[in-house]
Design a protein around this motif. Structure first.
Motif, PDB file in Angstrom:
ATOM      1  N   VAL A 143       0.838  -1.201   0.000  1.00  0.00           N
ATOM      2  CA  VAL A 143       0.000   0.000   0.000  1.00  0.00           C
ATOM      3  C   VAL A 143       0.877   1.257   0.000  1.00  0.00           C
ATOM      4  CG1 VAL A 143      -1.603   1.350   1.434  1.00  0.00           C
ATOM      5  CG2 VAL A 143      -2.061  -1.054   0.979  1.00  0.00           C
ATOM      6  N   ASN A 144       2.002   1.196   0.712  1.00  0.00           N
ATOM      7  CA  ASN A 144       2.886   2.355   0.813  1.00  0.00           C
ATOM      8  C   ASN A 144       3.956   2.389  -0.278  1.00  0.00           C
ATOM      9  OD1 ASN A 144       1.670   3.529   3.138  1.00  0.00           O
ATOM     10  ND2 ASN A 144       2.571   1.887   4.343  1.00  0.00           N
ATOM     11  N   SER A 145       3.731   1.681  -1.351  1.00  0.00           N
ATOM     12  CA  SER A 145       4.671   1.696  -2.475  1.00  0.00           C
ATOM     13  C   SER A 145       3.965   2.269  -3.701  1.00  0.00           C
ATOM     14  CB  SER A 145       5.175   0.288  -2.772  1.00  0.00           C
ATOM     15  OG  SER A 145       4.123  -0.504  -3.288  1.00  0.00           O
ATOM     16  N   ASP A 146       4.780   2.669  -4.654  1.00  0.00           N
ATOM     17  CA  ASP A 146       4.242   3.150  -5.928  1.00  0.00           C
ATOM     18  C   ASP A 146       4.154   2.018  -6.950  1.00  0.00           C
ATOM     19  OD1 ASP A 146       4.140   5.950  -5.138  1.00  0.00           O
ATOM     20  OD2 ASP A 146       6.334   5.888  -5.243  1.00  0.00           O
ATOM     21  N   VAL A 147       5.080   1.063  -6.839  1.00  0.00           N
ATOM     22  CA  VAL A 147       5.179  -0.026  -7.807  1.00  0.00           C
ATOM     23  C   VAL A 147       5.467  -1.320  -7.052  1.00  0.00           C
ATOM     24  CG1 VAL A 147       6.308  -0.847  -9.923  1.00  0.00           C
ATOM     25  CG2 VAL A 147       6.206   1.608  -9.449  1.00  0.00           C
ATOM     26  N   ILE A 148       4.846  -2.409  -7.496  1.00  0.00           N
ATOM     27  CA  ILE A 148       5.096  -3.729  -6.929  1.00  0.00           C
ATOM     28  C   ILE A 148       5.958  -4.490  -7.928  1.00  0.00           C
ATOM     29  CG2 ILE A 148       4.050  -5.894  -6.156  1.00  0.00           C
ATOM     30  CD1 ILE A 148       1.460  -4.071  -5.694  1.00  0.00           C
ATOM     31  N   CYS A 149       7.085  -5.032  -7.444  1.00  0.00           N
ATOM     32  CA  CYS A 149       8.029  -5.723  -8.319  1.00  0.00           C
ATOM     33  C   CYS A 149       8.361  -7.090  -7.726  1.00  0.00           C
ATOM     34  CB  CYS A 149       9.307  -4.905  -8.469  1.00  0.00           C
ATOM     35  SG  CYS A 149       9.057  -3.291  -9.243  1.00  0.00           S
ATOM     36  N   VAL A 150       8.197  -8.143  -8.513  1.00  0.00           N
ATOM     37  CA  VAL A 150       8.453  -9.509  -8.033  1.00  0.00           C
ATOM     38  C   VAL A 150       9.243 -10.293  -9.067  1.00  0.00           C
ATOM     39  CG1 VAL A 150       7.407 -11.707  -7.347  1.00  0.00           C
ATOM     40  CG2 VAL A 150       6.380  -9.551  -6.583  1.00  0.00           C
ATOM     41  N   ASP A 151      10.383 -10.790  -8.643  1.00  0.00           N
ATOM     42  CA  ASP A 151      11.216 -11.693  -9.435  1.00  0.00           C
ATOM     43  C   ASP A 151      11.508 -12.899  -8.541  1.00  0.00           C
ATOM     44  OD1 ASP A 151      13.107 -13.061 -10.929  1.00  0.00           O
ATOM     45  OD2 ASP A 151      14.682 -11.577 -10.622  1.00  0.00           O
ATOM     46  N   GLU A 152      10.812 -13.948  -8.639  1.00  0.00           N
ATOM     47  CA  GLU A 152      10.060 -14.413  -9.781  1.00  0.00           C
ATOM     48  C   GLU A 152       8.792 -15.068  -9.286  1.00  0.00           C
ATOM     49  OE1 GLU A 152      10.874 -18.526 -12.319  1.00  0.00           O
ATOM     50  OE2 GLU A 152      12.438 -17.042 -12.318  1.00  0.00           O
TER      51      GLU A 152
END
Length: 183
Positions: free
Chosen positions: A99-108
C-alpha cells in the motif's frame, strides 16, 4: 487501468538482469518499490548451489533453496527453505509494504516461490490493488488464478537475441508508462 509488465523467457537468458535495471530506473526516479528479487548463488567454481530471496525495501534476505538442503519440500534438486523464505515474502508483500509503495516488483513467480505458503495469497492481494506491477514469470507458469490476473498484461519474452536492446530501452519505457506518459 494499471500498468503491469510480465517478463518471461528461458532460464539464464537475463530476466533478473532486466528486472533489476527496471527496478533501479524506478527507484532513481523517486518511486517507492515493494517486492522481492530472487537470485542465484554460486560456489567458487561457478556451480550454482542455490537461490536467495531479497526484500527490495528492507534488504532482508534468506535462502530460498539450496542443493544441499535437507528440506522435504523440493523443486528439482533443490530443497526449499519454506519457513525462512516465507518470512521474507511476508515482509516484502505485506499490506503495509504494498500500500505504501508506488510499484510492486516480483522476481520471480515460479515453482520455488509457489512452495511458500504466503506467496500466492499475498501476490494475488497485491495484484488486486491495481498498482503498477513488474513481474518476472517462470516460462511454464500454470497457476490459473495468477494467470487470470495477469492475462491482459504487457508481456515481454526475453531471448538472447533481444536482451541487449530490451536492457537498453525497456527501463525508460516502463518508467514513462508508470508515470502516465505514453512513449
Amino acid at each position: 487501468m494499471r500498468y503491469t509488465l510480465v517478463i518471461t523467457g528461458r532460464p539464464g537468458v537475463g530476466k533478473s538482469t532486466l528486472f533489476n535495471k527496471i527496478v533501479e530506473a524506478l527507484r532513481s526516479s523517486g518511486l517507492a518499490v515493494a517486492g522481492f528479487v530472487t537470485f542465484e548463488e554460486r560456489d567458487s567454481t561457478g556451480l550454482r548451489v542455490g537461490f536467495k530471496i531479497l526484500d527490495l525495501k528492507t534488504r532482508s534476505w534468506a535462502w530460498l533453496a539450496r542443493r544441499d538442503s535437507p528440506s522435504p519440500v523440493r523443486v528439482g534438486s533443490y530443497g526449499v527453505f519454506v519457513e525462512e523464505a516465507n518470512k521474507v515474502v511476508e515482509m516484502a508483500l505485506n499490506k503495509d509494504a504494498v500500500v505504501n509503495s508506488d510499484v510492486i516488483c516480483v522476481d520471480e513467480v515460479g515453482p520455488m516461490e509457489l512452495k511458500l505458503p504466503s506467496f500466492k495469497p499475498l501476490l494475488i492481494s497485491a495484484l488486486k490493488l491495481g498498482k503498477p506491477t513488474i513481474l518476472v514469470v517462470h516460462y511454464r507458469l500454470s497457476d490459473p488464478d495468477i494467470l487470470r490476473l495477469i492475462d491482459k498484461s504487457e508481456r515481454v519474452t526475453l531471448t538472447l537475441e533481444n536482451r541487449d536492446e530490451l536492457n537498453r530501452v525497456l527501463p525508460g519505457v516502463v518508467l514513462e508508462k508508470i508515470r502516465g506518459k505514453r512513449p
